[in-house]
Design a protein around this motif. Structure first.
Motif, PDB file in Angstrom:
ATOM      1  N   UNK A  98      51.770  38.322  23.434  1.00 62.48           N
ATOM      2  CA  UNK A  98      50.532  37.710  23.924  1.00 62.48           C
ATOM      3  C   UNK A  98      50.443  37.796  25.438  1.00 62.48           C
ATOM      4  N   UNK A  99      51.561  37.584  26.124  1.00 61.49           N
ATOM      5  CA  UNK A  99      51.581  37.668  27.586  1.00 61.49           C
ATOM      6  C   UNK A  99      51.276  39.092  28.046  1.00 61.49           C
ATOM      7  N   UNK A 100      51.825  40.082  27.337  1.00 59.51           N
ATOM      8  CA  UNK A 100      51.554  41.483  27.675  1.00 59.51           C
ATOM      9  C   UNK A 100      50.081  41.822  27.479  1.00 59.51           C
ATOM     10  N   UNK A 101      49.485  41.340  26.386  1.00 58.24           N
ATOM     11  CA  UNK A 101      48.068  41.596  26.119  1.00 58.24           C
ATOM     12  C   UNK A 101      47.183  40.950  27.177  1.00 58.24           C
ATOM     13  N   UNK A 102      47.534  39.722  27.562  1.00 60.38           N
ATOM     14  CA  UNK A 102      46.759  39.038  28.601  1.00 60.38           C
ATOM     15  C   UNK A 102      46.850  39.785  29.929  1.00 60.38           C
ATOM     16  N   UNK A 103      48.041  40.274  30.243  1.00 58.44           N
ATOM     17  CA  UNK A 103      48.239  41.024  31.484  1.00 58.44           C
ATOM     18  C   UNK A 103      47.420  42.311  31.461  1.00 58.44           C
ATOM     19  N   UNK A 104      47.406  42.958  30.297  1.00 63.35           N
ATOM     20  CA  UNK A 104      46.642  44.192  30.157  1.00 63.35           C
ATOM     21  C   UNK A 104      45.142  43.928  30.301  1.00 63.35           C
ATOM     22  N   UNK A 105      44.662  42.844  29.677  1.00 61.56           N
ATOM     23  CA  UNK A 105      43.242  42.492  29.772  1.00 61.56           C
ATOM     24  C   UNK A 105      42.850  42.176  31.206  1.00 61.56           C
ATOM     25  N   UNK A 106      43.725  41.446  31.909  1.00 59.64           N
ATOM     26  CA  UNK A 106      43.433  41.111  33.306  1.00 59.64           C
ATOM     27  C   UNK A 106      43.385  42.365  34.167  1.00 59.64           C
ATOM     28  N   UNK A 107      44.286  43.311  33.890  1.00 59.71           N
ATOM     29  CA  UNK A 107      44.290  44.569  34.649  1.00 59.71           C
ATOM     30  C   UNK A 107      43.007  45.357  34.393  1.00 59.71           C
ATOM     31  N   UNK A 108      42.544  45.352  33.141  1.00 61.60           N
ATOM     32  CA  UNK A 108      41.303  46.057  32.806  1.00 61.60           C
ATOM     33  C   UNK A 108      40.101  45.412  33.480  1.00 61.60           C
ATOM     34  N   UNK A 109      40.088  44.100  33.533  1.00 61.09           N
ATOM     35  CA  UNK A 109      38.987  43.385  34.199  1.00 61.09           C
ATOM     36  C   UNK A 109      38.968  43.705  35.685  1.00 61.09           C
ATOM     37  N   UNK A 110      40.143  43.690  36.319  1.00 60.71           N
ATOM     38  CA  UNK A 110      40.231  43.998  37.750  1.00 60.71           C
ATOM     39  C   UNK A 110      39.768  45.425  38.020  1.00 60.71           C
ATOM     40  N   UNK A 111      40.153  46.346  37.150  1.00 64.61           N
ATOM     41  CA  UNK A 111      39.745  47.743  37.320  1.00 64.61           C
ATOM     42  C   UNK A 111      38.234  47.881  37.177  1.00 64.61           C
ATOM     43  N   UNK A 112      37.673  47.229  36.162  1.00 68.29           N
ATOM     44  CA  UNK A 112      36.227  47.290  35.941  1.00 68.29           C
ATOM     45  C   UNK A 112      35.477  46.689  37.123  1.00 68.29           C
ATOM     46  N   UNK A 113      35.973  45.590  37.668  1.00 67.81           N
ATOM     47  CA  UNK A 113      35.325  44.929  38.813  1.00 67.81           C
ATOM     48  C   UNK A 113      35.338  45.837  40.022  1.00 67.81           C
ATOM     49  N   UNK A 114      36.479  46.527  40.220  1.00 72.47           N
ATOM     50  CA  UNK A 114      36.581  47.420  41.370  1.00 72.47           C
ATOM     51  C   UNK A 114      35.616  48.597  41.243  1.00 72.47           C
ATOM     52  N   UNK A 115      35.463  49.155  40.076  1.00 72.19           N
ATOM     53  CA  UNK A 115      34.568  50.282  39.842  1.00 72.19           C
ATOM     54  C   UNK A 115      33.125  49.878  40.048  1.00 72.19           C
ATOM     55  N   UNK A 116      32.767  48.661  39.673  1.00 71.75           N
ATOM     56  CA  UNK A 116      31.387  48.202  39.734  1.00 71.75           C
ATOM     57  C   UNK A 116      30.982  47.674  41.100  1.00 71.75           C
ATOM     58  N   UNK A 117      31.876  47.714  42.089  1.00 71.80           N
ATOM     59  CA  UNK A 117      31.491  47.277  43.426  1.00 71.80           C
ATOM     60  C   UNK A 117      30.386  48.185  43.978  1.00 71.80           C
ATOM     61  N   UNK A 118      29.465  47.625  44.770  1.00 75.24           N
ATOM     62  CA  UNK A 118      28.283  48.349  45.256  1.00 75.24           C
ATOM     63  C   UNK A 118      28.645  49.603  46.029  1.00 75.24           C
TER      64      UNK A 118
END
Length: 206
Positions: free
Chosen positions: A169-189
């Motif tokens: 569960x900790x690994x999955x949460x870490x992976x999800x957080x990494x994906x969110x951070x990556x998506x946020x970085x890509x979507x920056x203006x």
């Protein structure tokens, strides 16, 4: 038959063998939670105190220790006549038995785990109270030990499964957080591109 006693703290079990032959079975089928008591340098009963899970000899309450020593002294033919005796005690797992030993005779794997209580004198009021609680029980020592070990293995497997589940569960949460951070970085203006303001030179079409 095994003798059981009800001591002052009901969370602990105290028992001893009927004779030296039964002591052999107690030596063989004791529990890792058991502490063995005996009169030092004299023949005596083998008295066992069963600790609570996670406890060591250092956790034995003083009153419980005194009661075990009183029982041990009182169940020694010679020791009960002595003014005072020394009582030895050690974890059951520290008892060592070889084929050439007499029934009931033991040695130790590690002498440093053998402890002593010096100058144990009879306290009649304690002995009288304990003897009133004495109970004979027909006990299948091997079956009890095997059942205890089976429950222990189940507990360990369950705990290991819970740890593995938590790690996953900790690994999955870490992976999800990494994906969110990556998506946020890509979507920056500043990282986004648009054709809205691009100029086109008509000459490009000629």
């Amino acid at each position: 038959m095994v003798f059981y006693y009800q001591i002052s703290d009901p969370d602990y079990i105290v028992y001893m063998g009927k004779d030296k032959y039964e002591n052999e079975d107690l030596i063989k089928w004791g529990w890792p939670e058991d502490v063995w008591f005996h009169v030092d340098n004299l023949s005596s009963a083998h008295v066992y105190l069963r600790l609570k899970k996670g406890e060591t000899m250092n956790d034995i309450p003083q009153r419980v220790m005194e009661e075990c020593c009183q029982l041990t002294k009182n169940n020694s033919i010679q020791g009960c006549k002595e003014n005072n005796v020394s009582i030895i005690y050690t974890p059951w797992a520290n008892l060592k038995k070889t084929r050439d030993m007499e029934p009931g005779q033991v040695m130790y794997h590690d002498e440093s785990q053998v402890k002593y209580v010096k100058n144990v004198k009879k306290v009649a009021i304690v002995i009288n109270r304990l003897e009133k609680t004495k109970e004979w029980r027909e006990v299948l020592l091997r079956e009890e030990r095997e059942r205890r070990d089976k429950e222990e293995r189940f507990t360990h497997r369950t705990a290991a499964a819970e740890v593995k589940k938590a790690e996953l569960e900790a690994q999955n949460q870490k992976k999800q957080q990494a994906e969110i951070l990556h998506y946020t970085a890509v979507m920056k203006k500043e990282n986004m591109k648009s054709n809205k303001y691009n100029s086109v030179d008509d000459d490009d079409f000629m």
